[in-house]
Scaffold this motif. Structure first.
Motif, PDB file in Angstrom:
ATOM      1  N   VAL A 119       0.782  -1.171  -0.222  1.00  0.00           N
ATOM      2  CA  VAL A 119       0.144   0.011  -0.085  1.00  0.00           C
ATOM      3  C   VAL A 119       0.951   1.219   0.065  1.00  0.00           C
ATOM      4  CG1 VAL A 119      -2.193   1.073   1.115  1.00  0.00           C
ATOM      5  CG2 VAL A 119      -1.575  -1.443   1.468  1.00  0.00           C
ATOM      6  N   PRO A 120       1.585   1.548  -1.160  1.00  0.00           N
ATOM      7  CA  PRO A 120       2.457   2.751  -1.132  1.00  0.00           C
ATOM      8  C   PRO A 120       2.118   3.980  -0.604  1.00  0.00           C
ATOM      9  CG  PRO A 120       2.229   1.461  -3.341  1.00  0.00           C
ATOM     10  CD  PRO A 120       1.112   1.161  -2.519  1.00  0.00           C
ATOM     11  N   TRP A 121       1.065   4.462  -0.536  1.00  0.00           N
ATOM     12  CA  TRP A 121       0.611   5.567  -0.088  1.00  0.00           C
ATOM     13  C   TRP A 121       0.708   5.785   1.357  1.00  0.00           C
ATOM     14  CZ3 TRP A 121      -3.279   5.810   3.473  1.00  0.00           C
ATOM     15  CH2 TRP A 121      -4.124   4.912   3.318  1.00  0.00           C
ATOM     16  N   ALA A 122       0.632   4.608   2.055  1.00  0.00           N
ATOM     17  CA  ALA A 122       0.757   4.690   3.511  1.00  0.00           C
ATOM     18  C   ALA A 122       2.026   4.066   4.250  1.00  0.00           C
ATOM     19  CB  ALA A 122      -0.238   3.588   3.828  1.00  0.00           C
ATOM     20  N   ALA A 123       2.980   4.412   3.306  1.00  0.00           N
ATOM     21  CA  ALA A 123       4.401   3.890   3.514  1.00  0.00           C
ATOM     22  C   ALA A 123       4.840   4.478   4.747  1.00  0.00           C
ATOM     23  CB  ALA A 123       5.424   3.743   2.426  1.00  0.00           C
ATOM     24  N   ILE A 124       4.735   6.029   4.728  1.00  0.00           N
ATOM     25  CA  ILE A 124       5.259   6.774   5.664  1.00  0.00           C
ATOM     26  C   ILE A 124       4.540   7.004   6.937  1.00  0.00           C
ATOM     27  CG2 ILE A 124       5.720   9.505   6.111  1.00  0.00           C
ATOM     28  CD1 ILE A 124       6.467   9.883   3.476  1.00  0.00           C
ATOM     29  N   PRO A 125       3.003   6.939   6.820  1.00  0.00           N
ATOM     30  CA  PRO A 125       2.364   6.979   8.029  1.00  0.00           C
ATOM     31  C   PRO A 125       2.578   5.782   8.839  1.00  0.00           C
ATOM     32  CG  PRO A 125       0.868   7.093   6.255  1.00  0.00           C
ATOM     33  CD  PRO A 125       2.139   7.627   5.774  1.00  0.00           C
ATOM     34  N   THR A 126       2.629   4.651   8.145  1.00  0.00           N
ATOM     35  CA  THR A 126       2.857   3.425   8.875  1.00  0.00           C
ATOM     36  C   THR A 126       4.360   3.182   9.262  1.00  0.00           C
ATOM     37  OG1 THR A 126       2.785   2.054   6.806  1.00  0.00           O
ATOM     38  CG2 THR A 126       0.852   2.393   7.678  1.00  0.00           C
ATOM     39  N   MET A 127       5.229   3.976   8.846  1.00  0.00           N
ATOM     40  CA  MET A 127       6.728   3.790   9.363  1.00  0.00           C
ATOM     41  C   MET A 127       7.216   2.576   8.418  1.00  0.00           C
ATOM     42  SD  MET A 127       6.839   6.248  11.231  1.00  0.00           S
ATOM     43  CE  MET A 127       5.461   7.451  11.834  1.00  0.00           C
ATOM     44  N   GLY A 128       6.952   2.183   7.522  1.00  0.00           N
ATOM     45  CA  GLY A 128       7.377   1.137   6.532  1.00  0.00           C
ATOM     46  C   GLY A 128       6.593   0.188   6.573  1.00  0.00           C
ATOM     47  N   GLU A 129       5.549  -0.280   7.436  1.00  0.00           N
ATOM     48  CA  GLU A 129       4.750  -1.314   7.405  1.00  0.00           C
ATOM     49  C   GLU A 129       3.905  -1.518   6.432  1.00  0.00           C
ATOM     50  OE1 GLU A 129       4.937  -3.435  10.120  1.00  0.00           O
ATOM     51  OE2 GLU A 129       6.294  -2.161  11.147  1.00  0.00           O
ATOM     52  N   ALA A 130       3.454  -0.577   5.499  1.00  0.00           N
ATOM     53  CA  ALA A 130       2.869  -0.717   4.217  1.00  0.00           C
ATOM     54  C   ALA A 130       3.230  -1.530   3.318  1.00  0.00           C
ATOM     55  CB  ALA A 130       2.361   0.593   3.806  1.00  0.00           C
ATOM     56  N   TRP A 131       4.579  -1.799   3.303  1.00  0.00           N
ATOM     57  CA  TRP A 131       5.226  -2.789   2.243  1.00  0.00           C
ATOM     58  C   TRP A 131       4.866  -4.156   2.595  1.00  0.00           C
ATOM     59  CZ3 TRP A 131       5.730   0.570  -1.462  1.00  0.00           C
ATOM     60  CH2 TRP A 131       6.203   1.569  -1.226  1.00  0.00           C
ATOM     61  N   HIS A 132       3.803  -4.395   2.626  1.00  0.00           N
ATOM     62  CA  HIS A 132       3.138  -5.898   3.218  1.00  0.00           C
ATOM     63  C   HIS A 132       3.420  -6.891   2.443  1.00  0.00           C
ATOM     64  CE1 HIS A 132       1.125  -7.328   6.658  1.00  0.00           C
ATOM     65  NE2 HIS A 132       0.424  -8.322   5.712  1.00  0.00           N
ATOM     66  N   ASN A 133       3.584  -6.837   1.172  1.00  0.00           N
ATOM     67  CA  ASN A 133       3.974  -7.897   0.213  1.00  0.00           C
ATOM     68  C   ASN A 133       5.343  -8.127   0.564  1.00  0.00           C
ATOM     69  OD1 ASN A 133       5.441  -8.534  -2.897  1.00  0.00           O
ATOM     70  ND2 ASN A 133       3.507  -9.554  -2.276  1.00  0.00           N
ATOM     71  N   ASN A 134       6.270  -7.126   0.770  1.00  0.00           N
ATOM     72  CA  ASN A 134       7.492  -7.649   1.213  1.00  0.00           C
ATOM     73  C   ASN A 134       7.688  -8.352   2.699  1.00  0.00           C
ATOM     74  OD1 ASN A 134       8.336  -6.101  -1.014  1.00  0.00           O
ATOM     75  ND2 ASN A 134       9.184  -4.461   0.172  1.00  0.00           N
ATOM     76  N   HIS A 135       6.883  -7.955   3.587  1.00  0.00           N
ATOM     77  CA  HIS A 135       6.806  -8.513   4.809  1.00  0.00           C
ATOM     78  C   HIS A 135       6.304  -9.970   4.648  1.00  0.00           C
ATOM     79  CE1 HIS A 135       6.542  -8.987   9.108  1.00  0.00           C
ATOM     80  NE2 HIS A 135       4.950  -9.190   9.186  1.00  0.00           N
ATOM     81  N   HIS A 136       5.147 -10.213   3.909  1.00  0.00           N
ATOM     82  CA  HIS A 136       4.802 -11.482   3.699  1.00  0.00           C
ATOM     83  C   HIS A 136       5.892 -12.504   3.442  1.00  0.00           C
ATOM     84  CE1 HIS A 136       0.318 -12.103   4.131  1.00  0.00           C
ATOM     85  NE2 HIS A 136       0.735 -11.228   4.993  1.00  0.00           N
ATOM     86  N   ALA A 137       6.759 -12.050   2.239  1.00  0.00           N
ATOM     87  CA  ALA A 137       7.787 -12.843   1.676  1.00  0.00           C
ATOM     88  C   ALA A 137       9.174 -12.990   2.547  1.00  0.00           C
ATOM     89  CB  ALA A 137       8.259 -11.810   0.641  1.00  0.00           C
ATOM     90  N   PHE A 138       9.150 -11.941   3.650  1.00  0.00           N
ATOM     91  CA  PHE A 138      10.246 -12.042   4.272  1.00  0.00           C
ATOM     92  C   PHE A 138       9.832 -11.541   5.897  1.00  0.00           C
ATOM     93  CE2 PHE A 138      12.076 -10.993   0.193  1.00  0.00           C
ATOM     94  CZ  PHE A 138      12.931 -12.220  -0.070  1.00  0.00           C
ATOM     95  N   PRO A 139       9.124 -12.204   6.464  1.00  0.00           N
ATOM     96  CA  PRO A 139       8.450 -11.855   7.916  1.00  0.00           C
ATOM     97  C   PRO A 139       9.518 -11.420   8.888  1.00  0.00           C
ATOM     98  CG  PRO A 139       8.178 -14.076   7.619  1.00  0.00           C
ATOM     99  CD  PRO A 139       8.711 -13.661   6.328  1.00  0.00           C
ATOM    100  N   GLY A 140      10.599 -12.117   8.916  1.00  0.00           N
ATOM    101  CA  GLY A 140      11.471 -11.752  10.091  1.00  0.00           C
ATOM    102  C   GLY A 140      12.478 -10.885   9.723  1.00  0.00           C
ATOM    103  N   SER A 141      12.468 -10.218   8.811  1.00  0.00           N
ATOM    104  CA  SER A 141      13.334  -9.161   8.394  1.00  0.00           C
ATOM    105  C   SER A 141      13.041  -7.708   9.111  1.00  0.00           C
ATOM    106  CB  SER A 141      13.334  -8.905   6.880  1.00  0.00           C
ATOM    107  OG  SER A 141      14.070  -7.711   6.418  1.00  0.00           O
ATOM    108  N   ALA A 142      14.055  -7.184   9.626  1.00  0.00           N
ATOM    109  CA  ALA A 142      13.908  -6.012  10.312  1.00  0.00           C
ATOM    110  C   ALA A 142      13.612  -4.776   9.248  1.00  0.00           C
ATOM    111  CB  ALA A 142      15.038  -5.391  11.191  1.00  0.00           C
ATOM    112  N   LYS A 143      14.079  -4.956   8.065  1.00  0.00           N
ATOM    113  CA  LYS A 143      13.998  -4.063   6.996  1.00  0.00           C
ATOM    114  C   LYS A 143      12.900  -4.635   5.856  1.00  0.00           C
ATOM    115  CE  LYS A 143      16.550  -2.320   2.964  1.00  0.00           C
ATOM    116  NZ  LYS A 143      17.886  -2.283   2.076  1.00  0.00           N
ATOM    117  N   ILE A 144      11.592  -3.578   5.952  1.00  0.00           N
ATOM    118  CA  ILE A 144      10.520  -4.095   5.313  1.00  0.00           C
ATOM    119  C   ILE A 144      10.417  -3.205   4.027  1.00  0.00           C
ATOM    120  CG2 ILE A 144       7.958  -3.946   5.158  1.00  0.00           C
ATOM    121  CD1 ILE A 144       8.034  -4.297   8.473  1.00  0.00           C
ATOM    122  N   GLY A 145      10.930  -2.149   3.731  1.00  0.00           N
ATOM    123  CA  GLY A 145      11.160  -1.221   2.577  1.00  0.00           C
ATOM    124  C   GLY A 145      12.221  -1.906   1.873  1.00  0.00           C
ATOM    125  N   LEU A 146      12.030  -2.710   0.755  1.00  0.00           N
ATOM    126  CA  LEU A 146      13.334  -3.502   0.471  1.00  0.00           C
ATOM    127  C   LEU A 146      13.785  -2.921  -0.835  1.00  0.00           C
ATOM    128  CD1 LEU A 146      12.055  -7.126   0.847  1.00  0.00           C
ATOM    129  CD2 LEU A 146      13.443  -5.631   2.485  1.00  0.00           C
TER     130      LEU A 146
END
Length: 302
Positions: free
Chosen positions: A235-262
């Motif tokens: 959800v690109p428009w929400a990247a800043i207000p969610t502090m990077g959590e909105a790159w949710h596709n990345n998070h599903h791919a690499f759930p244990g990564s401290a870096k979500i905006g890849l």
């Protein structure tokens, strides 16, 4: 639950014989429903009456602070996924700030996250866990209800569950808004309280649901998790207000990564804050996709 955690596992959930993420019913959750409804009502009624530039500034600063340090770093990347290590005093501080977001206590946050994470990796799961219902239904379900599965898994919080401070936070999470409200009242009166507590909590709760709903319905995808019944979207428009959590596709791919905006252009303030902690010697064993094991992934088309 071990520490450091498995970067790809659903660490607190224990699969019991016959546990099933599909069969169940949604019931009213009175504690969270009344809390969320009260915060929203106070924000809508008192927010316009107490509006000022100072109050809005308090809202923006306090919301950004608790979402960054508490929700994104404390709850999600540290407590739930163990994506970096830090001193216990810092972990407890970050988790306390996470409680100030106003969603719930640490055990509820872990349990809610890990149940959804586990269920979405199965071939099929309940609509509640997949955000599959229409937006209004999903909003009512997520913010005012809870799912009771017919055959639920078990949970083991490990060290976190035995920590007396976290047990205290779990039982008192709503009360921690009181000292915040008192401090804001002394600084700027009722306007600061309304915008720094009620509006902040309501926007955080509704925003968390709304971005989560979209992140499982539509949007860009880079990765598909093989055999998972529910895939994630960015959800690109929400990247800043969610502090990077909105790159949710990345998070599903690499759930244990401290870096979500890849990838280039993907803002991730949570990752930047962890990098600062690492430079200060307050974070170590920081995981990224490069340091994690192989994942059952395939590239999304398009």
């Amino acid at each position: 639950m071990s520490d450091p955690l498995d970067p790809c596992a659903v660490n607190s959930l224990v699969e019991t014989p016959g546990c099933d993420p599909l069969a169940g019913r949604v019931v009213w959750d009175p504690i969270h429903s009344i809390w969320n409804g009260a915060m929203l009502a106070l924000a809508l009624v008192l927010g316009p009456l107490t509006f000022s530039l100072g109050a809005v500034g308090v809202f923006l600063a306090s919301t950004g602070l608790v979402l960054l340090l508490g929700h994104s770093i404390g709850f999600h990347r540290r407590l739930i996924h163990g994506s970096f290590q830090c001193p216990l005093w810092l972990e407890r501080l970050l988790v306390w700030i996470g409680v100030l977001v106003g969603m719930s206590g640490p055990f509820w946050m872990i349990r809610t996250h890990d149940l959804r994470d586990w269920a979405q990796r199965q071939h099929a799961c309940h609509d509640y866990l997949a955000h599959r219902r229409p937006m209004l239904v999903d909003a009512i379900w997520q913010m005012h209800g809870r799912l009771i599965l017919d055959r639920p898994p078990a949970f083991d919080y490990g060290r976190i569950g035995r920590d007396p401070f976290y047990r205290f936070l779990e039982g008192s999470w709503m009360l921690h808004q009181i000292p915040v409200a008192a401090g804001l009242y002394l600084i700027g009166g009722w306007g600061f309280v309304v915008w720094g507590v009620c509006v902040r909590i309501s926007v955080s709760v509704v925003g968390h649901w709304f971005v989560g709903h979209l992140a499982h319905r539509r949007g860009p995808q880079t990765w598909l998790v093989n055999e998972a019944g529910v895939q994630a979207h960015d959800v690109p428009w929400a990247a800043i207000p969610t502090m990077g959590e909105a790159w949710h596709n990345n998070h599903h791919a690499f759930p244990g990564s401290a870096k979500i905006g890849l990838y280039p252009g993907q803002s991730d303030w949570g990752w930047r804050a962890i990098q600062i902690l690492e430079r200060l010697g307050l974070a170590w064993d920081v995981r990224t996709p490069e340091t994690m094991g192989a994942r059952p992934l395939s590239r999304a088309e398009g």
